[in-house]
Design a protein around this motif. Structure first.
Motif, short mmCIF file in Angstrom:
data_model
loop_
_atom_site.label_atom_id
_atom_site.label_comp_id
_atom_site.label_asym_id
_atom_site.label_seq_id
_atom_site.Cartn_x
_atom_site.Cartn_y
_atom_site.Cartn_z
N ALA A 181 -2.72 5.61 9.86
CA ALA A 181 -3.28 4.26 9.82
C ALA A 181 -3.58 3.83 8.38
CB ALA A 181 -4.55 4.20 10.67
N TYR A 182 -4.06 4.77 7.57
CA TYR A 182 -4.33 4.47 6.17
C TYR A 182 -3.04 4.05 5.45
CZ TYR A 182 -5.33 5.35 1.23
OH TYR A 182 -5.45 5.22 -0.13
N GLU A 183 -1.98 4.86 5.63
CA GLU A 183 -0.72 4.55 4.96
C GLU A 183 -0.12 3.24 5.48
OE1 GLU A 183 2.00 7.78 5.19
OE2 GLU A 183 0.74 9.14 4.03
N ALA A 184 -0.23 3.01 6.79
CA ALA A 184 0.30 1.77 7.36
C ALA A 184 -0.40 0.56 6.73
CB ALA A 184 0.12 1.76 8.87
N THR A 185 -1.72 0.64 6.61
CA THR A 185 -2.49 -0.46 6.04
C THR A 185 -2.14 -0.66 4.57
OG1 THR A 185 -4.28 0.09 7.58
CG2 THR A 185 -4.81 -1.42 5.77
N ARG A 186 -2.03 0.43 3.83
CA ARG A 186 -1.68 0.33 2.41
C ARG A 186 -0.28 -0.29 2.23
NH1 ARG A 186 -5.36 0.66 -1.54
NH2 ARG A 186 -3.54 0.99 -2.88
N ARG A 187 0.65 0.12 3.06
CA ARG A 187 2.02 -0.42 2.94
C ARG A 187 2.07 -1.90 3.29
NH1 ARG A 187 5.77 3.41 1.91
NH2 ARG A 187 5.13 5.59 2.18
N LYS A 214 2.95 -5.32 0.79
CA LYS A 214 3.80 -6.46 1.14
C LYS A 214 3.07 -7.80 0.90
CE LYS A 214 7.46 -4.29 2.87
NZ LYS A 214 8.85 -4.49 2.31
N GLY A 215 1.85 -7.73 0.42
CA GLY A 215 1.08 -8.94 0.16
C GLY A 215 0.15 -9.33 1.29
N CYS A 216 0.06 -8.49 2.33
CA CYS A 216 -0.80 -8.82 3.48
C CYS A 216 -2.26 -8.58 3.12
CB CYS A 216 -0.42 -7.98 4.69
SG CYS A 216 1.29 -8.16 5.21
N ARG A 217 -3.11 -9.52 3.50
CA ARG A 217 -4.55 -9.34 3.34
C ARG A 217 -5.28 -9.46 4.66
NH1 ARG A 217 -2.99 -7.24 -0.25
NH2 ARG A 217 -3.49 -7.36 -2.48
N GLU A 264 -10.86 0.45 -0.17
CA GLU A 264 -10.28 0.72 -1.49
C GLU A 264 -9.74 -0.55 -2.14
OE1 GLU A 264 -8.86 5.35 -0.70
OE2 GLU A 264 -7.37 3.76 -0.99
N ALA A 265 -9.24 -1.47 -1.29
CA ALA A 265 -8.67 -2.72 -1.80
C ALA A 265 -9.71 -3.82 -1.94
CB ALA A 265 -7.54 -3.19 -0.89
N GLY A 266 -10.95 -3.52 -1.54
CA GLY A 266 -12.00 -4.52 -1.62
C GLY A 266 -11.85 -5.65 -0.62
N ILE A 267 -11.19 -5.38 0.50
CA ILE A 267 -10.99 -6.40 1.53
C ILE A 267 -12.03 -6.19 2.63
CG2 ILE A 267 -9.40 -7.32 3.27
CD1 ILE A 267 -7.10 -6.33 1.51
N PRO A 268 -12.85 -7.19 2.92
CA PRO A 268 -13.85 -7.04 3.98
C PRO A 268 -13.20 -6.88 5.35
CG PRO A 268 -13.76 -9.31 3.25
CD PRO A 268 -12.89 -8.52 2.31
#
Length: 332
Positions: A169-175, A179-182, A209-213
């Motif tokens: 799930a971590y890798e899926a979210t990072r990938r 792609k520019g998804c927030r 890690e990306a600072g996204i709430p």
């Protein structure tokens, strides 16, 4: 159908030698073993497991307590690679595999208690682990060899084989973020399932890690059949601030999401990026750009049997714990 005595007479060997040869006894010459097995095959000999069980207390059977999804047969089809892996590995180890099917309404603890009372198996495989799973302590106290598919958060040593769902799930979210998804939606299974808890932890770690709430409205719980996935994702797509990425729980969740996108004229891999966990290679046959984490469930099944057999052979030996990784394959 021949029995041991008849085989012994035919081969001019003792019954003991024939019996040991059929079990690949190290004290029997390899040529004799081959000769006995060839004669047994020609004669249609089958071992008397009932007699063996009475004599040794062993059944040469391993049992997987496996929940079925009633009214949702496609979900059950996804379990076949795991069952195949367990079946072949059990046979190679000299066991038969029994599947004890349960329904969503069955109490998991009572299902294990019934197996313990029946005394019809040499070891158990239990699945769908939950937080503080009471089945682990029950089996440890009973002295029944077992292995779990999945983990629980008990402070006790027990054998398990698991998929690293948190890392997937971590890798899926990072990938998806790459792609520019927030605004990334996440499919989870039932909240009590430890696999879902691990997926959620990986998703939260990547966003932090990306600072996204974290937006709780983007996190979906459910069994994610095709219908439920389509309905859930369609509701998200209808919002004014729709998701631009999706981490799918499984193949059926993926199919439902693709259906929702198609109804709204949206293109996967362009309007919405998707990464899915895939155990069947289904995603590779879909006309859509989808990143996948492939998990070899037949291999998982083989590992489960290997660990369980080691517990039967050496109950007091080291406790095996195996954490398997998914293999990422980018969208094509």
């Amino acid at each position: 159908m021949a029995n041991l005595k008849q085989l012994a007479v035919e081969l001019s060997l003792s019954v003991t030698t024939v019996s040991r040869a059929l079990k690949d006894g190290p004290e029997v010459h390899p040529l004799t073993i081959a000769r006995v097995k060839d004669a047994a095959k020609r004669a249609g000999y089958l071992p008397n497991h009932h007699g063996y069980a009475l004599k040794t207390g062993r059944t040469l059977t391993l049992t997987a307590v496996y929940p079925m999804e009633t009214q949702d047969h496609l979900s059950d089809l996804l379990k076949l690679p795991l069952i195949e892996g367990m079946t072949l590995a059990a046979r190679q180890a000299g066991y038969s595999l029994s599947i004890y099917s349960t329904t969503p309404d069955d109490d998991p603890v009572e299902s294990v208690q019934r197996q313990l009372q029946a005394r019809s198996t040499d070891g158990l495989i239990i699945t769908r682990m939950v937080s503080g799973d009471p089945r682990v302590k029950l089996l440890l106290d009973a002295g029944m060899p077992f292995v779990t598919f999945g983990r629980t958060d008990l402070n006790v040593a027990y054998p398990y084989v698991d998929i690293d769902n948190e890392q997937i799930a971590y890798e899926a979210t990072r990938r998806l973020m790459d792609k520019g998804c927030r605004r990334i939606a996440l499919q989870l299974l039932v909240p009590e399932d430890q696999a879902s808890a691990m997926r959620l932890a990986g998703y939260q770690r990547a966003l932090a890690e990306a600072g996204i709430p974290i937006d709780q409205s983007l996190i979906g719980h459910g069994m994610f059949t095709m219908e439920s996935s389509a309905g859930w994702f369609d509701r998200l797509l209808a919002s004014s601030d729709r998701p631009t990425g999706l981490a799918c729980a499984n193949e059926l969740g993926l199919l439902g999401a693709l259906h929702a996108l198609g109804r709204r004229g949206l293109v996967p891999g362009s309007d919405v990026h998707i990464v899915a966990r895939d155990s069947t290679r289904l995603a590779r046959f879909l006309p859509a750009k989808i990143g996948v984490h492939f998990v070899d469930m037949a291999g998982v099944g083989r590992k489960l049997i290997e660990v369980l057999e080691s517990r039967i052979i050496d109950p007091l030996g080291p406790v095996s714990t195996i954490l398997l990784q998914g293999r990422y394959e980018p969208a094509e």
